[in-house]
Design an enzyme around this catalytic site. Structure first.
Site, PDB file in Angstrom:
ATOM      1  N   PRO A 288       1.035  -1.183  -0.010  1.00 27.84           N
ATOM      2  CA  PRO A 288       0.116  -0.136   0.163  1.00 27.84           C
ATOM      3  C   PRO A 288       0.932   1.294   0.066  1.00 27.84           C
ATOM      4  O   PRO A 288       2.011   1.357   0.743  1.00 27.84           O
ATOM      5  CB  PRO A 288      -0.674  -0.168   1.533  1.00 27.84           C
ATOM      6  CG  PRO A 288      -0.052  -1.138   2.342  1.00 27.84           C
ATOM      7  CD  PRO A 288       0.650  -2.015   1.140  1.00 27.84           C
ATOM      8  N   ASN A 289       0.339   2.051  -0.760  1.00 27.75           N
ATOM      9  CA  ASN A 289       1.072   3.487  -0.792  1.00 27.75           C
ATOM     10  C   ASN A 289       2.013   3.685  -1.706  1.00 27.75           C
ATOM     11  O   ASN A 289       2.745   4.773  -2.048  1.00 27.75           O
ATOM     12  CB  ASN A 289       1.219   4.222   0.564  1.00 27.75           C
ATOM     13  CG  ASN A 289      -0.416   4.208   1.391  1.00 27.75           C
ATOM     14  OD1 ASN A 289      -1.384   4.722   0.793  1.00 27.75           O
ATOM     15  ND2 ASN A 289      -0.165   3.660   2.581  1.00 27.75           N
TER      16      ASN A 289
ATOM     17  N   ARG B 133       5.326  11.119  -2.690  1.00 24.41           N
ATOM     18  CA  ARG B 133       5.083  10.983  -1.097  1.00 24.41           C
ATOM     19  C   ARG B 133       6.161  11.133  -0.283  1.00 24.41           C
ATOM     20  O   ARG B 133       7.256  10.494  -0.488  1.00 24.41           O
ATOM     21  CB  ARG B 133       4.442   9.552  -1.254  1.00 24.41           C
ATOM     22  CG  ARG B 133       4.457   8.998   0.166  1.00 24.41           C
ATOM     23  CD  ARG B 133       4.265   7.302   0.235  1.00 24.41           C
ATOM     24  NE  ARG B 133       4.047   6.905   1.546  1.00 24.41           N
ATOM     25  CZ  ARG B 133       4.351   5.636   1.850  1.00 24.41           C
ATOM     26  NH1 ARG B 133       4.839   4.687   1.138  1.00 24.41           N
ATOM     27  NH2 ARG B 133       3.897   5.184   3.231  1.00 24.41           N
TER      28      ARG B 133
ATOM     29  N   TYR C 231      11.130   9.230   1.135  1.00 29.31           N
ATOM     30  CA  TYR C 231      11.227   8.004   0.243  1.00 29.31           C
ATOM     31  C   TYR C 231      11.726   8.275  -1.142  1.00 29.31           C
ATOM     32  O   TYR C 231      11.840   7.513  -2.001  1.00 29.31           O
ATOM     33  CB  TYR C 231       9.839   7.512  -0.128  1.00 29.31           C
ATOM     34  CG  TYR C 231       8.857   7.010   1.076  1.00 29.31           C
ATOM     35  CD1 TYR C 231       9.302   5.771   1.653  1.00 29.31           C
ATOM     36  CD2 TYR C 231       7.946   7.771   1.716  1.00 29.31           C
ATOM     37  CE1 TYR C 231       8.676   5.202   2.722  1.00 29.31           C
ATOM     38  CE2 TYR C 231       7.390   7.058   2.793  1.00 29.31           C
ATOM     39  CZ  TYR C 231       7.672   5.803   3.265  1.00 29.31           C
ATOM     40  OH  TYR C 231       7.273   5.287   4.443  1.00 29.31           O
TER      41      TYR C 231
ATOM     42  N   ASN D 186       8.216  -5.614  -0.644  1.00 23.41           N
ATOM     43  CA  ASN D 186       8.093  -4.243   0.010  1.00 23.41           C
ATOM     44  C   ASN D 186       6.559  -4.007   0.469  1.00 23.41           C
ATOM     45  O   ASN D 186       5.585  -3.704  -0.405  1.00 23.41           O
ATOM     46  CB  ASN D 186       8.400  -3.131  -0.603  1.00 23.41           C
ATOM     47  CG  ASN D 186       8.374  -1.747   0.495  1.00 23.41           C
ATOM     48  OD1 ASN D 186       7.878  -2.004   1.398  1.00 23.41           O
ATOM     49  ND2 ASN D 186       8.936  -0.822  -0.234  1.00 23.41           N
TER      50      ASN D 186
ATOM     51  N   ALA E 184       3.261  -0.451   4.992  1.00 20.72           N
ATOM     52  CA  ALA E 184       2.813  -0.829   6.379  1.00 20.72           C
ATOM     53  C   ALA E 184       2.176  -2.298   6.685  1.00 20.72           C
ATOM     54  O   ALA E 184       2.202  -2.463   7.703  1.00 20.72           O
ATOM     55  CB  ALA E 184       1.734   0.287   6.685  1.00 20.72           C
TER      56      ALA E 184
ATOM     57  N   HIS F 167       4.338  -4.371   8.908  1.00 19.88           N
ATOM     58  CA  HIS F 167       4.302  -4.560  10.634  1.00 19.88           C
ATOM     59  C   HIS F 167       3.079  -4.984  11.114  1.00 19.88           C
ATOM     60  O   HIS F 167       3.161  -5.213  12.397  1.00 19.88           O
ATOM     61  CB  HIS F 167       4.116  -2.820  10.855  1.00 19.88           C
ATOM     62  CG  HIS F 167       5.079  -1.937  10.165  1.00 19.88           C
ATOM     63  ND1 HIS F 167       6.682  -2.068  10.097  1.00 19.88           N
ATOM     64  CD2 HIS F 167       4.983  -0.969   9.221  1.00 19.88           C
ATOM     65  CE1 HIS F 167       7.270  -1.446   9.458  1.00 19.88           C
ATOM     66  NE2 HIS F 167       6.256  -0.771   8.729  1.00 19.88           N
TER      67      HIS F 167
ATOM     68  N   GLU G 132      12.751  -9.283   2.022  1.00 24.96           N
ATOM     69  CA  GLU G 132      12.006  -8.081   2.624  1.00 24.96           C
ATOM     70  C   GLU G 132      12.695  -6.771   2.477  1.00 24.96           C
ATOM     71  O   GLU G 132      14.048  -6.849   2.564  1.00 24.96           O
ATOM     72  CB  GLU G 132      11.601  -8.264   4.151  1.00 24.96           C
ATOM     73  CG  GLU G 132      10.849  -7.034   4.639  1.00 24.96           C
ATOM     74  CD  GLU G 132      10.719  -6.966   6.317  1.00 24.96           C
ATOM     75  OE1 GLU G 132      10.727  -8.087   6.856  1.00 24.96           O
ATOM     76  OE2 GLU G 132      10.922  -6.088   6.756  1.00 24.96           O
TER      77      GLU G 132
ATOM     78  N   HIS H  47      12.497  -2.426   1.991  1.00 27.43           N
ATOM     79  CA  HIS H  47      12.252  -1.137   2.302  1.00 27.43           C
ATOM     80  C   HIS H  47      13.039   0.031   1.662  1.00 27.43           C
ATOM     81  O   HIS H  47      14.260  -0.052   1.821  1.00 27.43           O
ATOM     82  CB  HIS H  47      12.075  -0.812   3.901  1.00 27.43           C
ATOM     83  CG  HIS H  47      11.242  -1.847   4.840  1.00 27.43           C
ATOM     84  ND1 HIS H  47       9.787  -2.067   4.585  1.00 27.43           N
ATOM     85  CD2 HIS H  47      11.520  -3.040   5.414  1.00 27.43           C
ATOM     86  CE1 HIS H  47       9.465  -3.022   5.180  1.00 27.43           C
ATOM     87  NE2 HIS H  47      10.516  -3.860   5.580  1.00 27.43           N
ATOM     88  N   ILE H  48      12.320   0.929   1.195  1.00 35.34           N
ATOM     89  CA  ILE H  48      13.154   2.205   0.583  1.00 35.34           C
ATOM     90  C   ILE H  48      13.610   2.946   1.741  1.00 35.34           C
ATOM     91  O   ILE H  48      14.883   3.345   1.718  1.00 35.34           O
ATOM     92  CB  ILE H  48      12.024   2.935  -0.070  1.00 35.34           C
ATOM     93  CG1 ILE H  48      11.591   2.282  -1.275  1.00 35.34           C
ATOM     94  CG2 ILE H  48      12.773   4.321  -0.608  1.00 35.34           C
ATOM     95  CD1 ILE H  48      10.239   2.751  -1.970  1.00 35.34           C
TER      96      ILE H  48
ATOM     97  N   ARG I 278      13.272   5.236  12.283  1.00 38.34           N
ATOM     98  CA  ARG I 278      12.061   5.876  12.105  1.00 38.34           C
ATOM     99  C   ARG I 278      11.113   5.632  13.319  1.00 38.34           C
ATOM    100  O   ARG I 278      11.654   5.130  14.582  1.00 38.34           O
ATOM    101  CB  ARG I 278      11.263   5.506  10.810  1.00 38.34           C
ATOM    102  CG  ARG I 278      11.948   5.910   9.526  1.00 38.34           C
ATOM    103  CD  ARG I 278      11.363   5.672   8.246  1.00 38.34           C
ATOM    104  NE  ARG I 278      10.141   6.254   8.357  1.00 38.34           N
ATOM    105  CZ  ARG I 278       9.062   6.029   7.276  1.00 38.34           C
ATOM    106  NH1 ARG I 278       9.369   5.071   6.653  1.00 38.34           N
ATOM    107  NH2 ARG I 278       8.007   7.035   7.274  1.00 38.34           N
TER     108      ARG I 278
HETATM  109  C1  DQA Z   1       8.200   1.181   3.684  1.00 39.87           C
HETATM  110  C2  DQA Z   1       8.394   1.397   5.198  1.00 39.87           C
HETATM  111  C3  DQA Z   1       7.242   1.303   5.902  1.00 39.87           C
HETATM  112  O1  DQA Z   1       6.966   1.316   7.298  1.00 39.87           O
HETATM  113  C4  DQA Z   1       5.974   2.209   5.246  1.00 39.87           C
HETATM  114  O2  DQA Z   1       4.605   1.791   6.004  1.00 39.87           O
HETATM  115  C5  DQA Z   1       5.973   2.275   3.914  1.00 39.87           C
HETATM  116  C6  DQA Z   1       7.062   1.919   3.025  1.00 39.87           C
HETATM  117  C7  DQA Z   1       9.527   1.582   2.911  1.00 39.87           C
HETATM  118  O3  DQA Z   1       9.732   1.139   1.653  1.00 39.87           O
HETATM  119  O4  DQA Z   1      10.387   2.273   3.501  1.00 39.87           O
HETATM  120  O5  DQA Z   1       4.869   2.290   3.274  1.00 39.87           O
HETATM  121  O6  DQA Z   1       8.184  -0.150   3.610  1.00 39.87           O
END
Ligand code: DQA
Length: 147
Positions: free
Chosen positions: A10-11, A18, A23, A74, A77, A80, A98, A100-101, A107
């Site tokens: 998501p997102n 964003r 990011y 990736n 959220a 988590h 796994e 993450h950017i 954080r």
């Molecule tokens: C993320 C880190 C997550 O905590 C966050 O909710 C994201 C992006 C990252 O790529 O840094 O949506 O996965």
């Protein structure tokens, strides 16, 4: 290693605009093209998929059974708290990295926890779009099927 599924949660469709200070400015489209170029160089195939919905991501993992050798995930959220995504990945026994950017460990507290990490091959976090490239290179060049 021939076929690798890249799942964006998501997102991540908002990347580029964003929170660019967190990011970066690279869009999801650019990340996917970067991965396709890298895959071509490495002689493997990548298929990319983004969804904002947990059920679509779970379904994508189910469809991957027998069709992909590994995945780069990736989960945004969902990382988590999505036990459903975790169970899907273990349920089809799809080895995955796994990704993450951002550096999730630098954080908010809730981002330090992942329900995926302990069943992942490993975690790449904090290297921007390059996190995905590192995961891809690892899977193609060094992963021997064990984790
Ligand atoms: C993320 C880190 C997550 O905590 C966050 O909710 C994201 C992006 C990252 O790529 O840094 O949506 O996965």
């Amino acid at each position: 290693m021939k076929r690798i599924l890249v799942l964006h949660g998501p997102n991540l469709n908002l990347l580029g605009g964003r929170e660019p200070e967190v990011y970066g400015k690279t869009t999801l489209y650019e990340i996917n093209r970067l991965l396709e170029r890298e895959a071509k160089k490495l002689g493997v195939e990548v298929v990319t998929f983004q969804s904002n919905s947990e059920d679509e991501l779970v379904e994508a993992v189910h469809r991957a059974k027998g069709n992909f050798d590994a995945a780069i995930v990736n989960a945004g959220a969902f990382t988590h708290y999505s036990y459903a995504l975790r169970d899907a990945l273990t349920g089809v026994a799809l080895p995955f990295v796994e990704v993450h950017i951002s550096n999730v460990f630098a954080r908010e507290g809730f981002r330090k926890g992942s329900v995926l990490s302990d069943v992942a091959i490993g975690v790449v976090s904090g290297f921007g779009a390059y996190s995905y490239v590192m995961a891809l290179r690892f899977l193609v060049e060094a992963f021997d099927g064990t984790h």
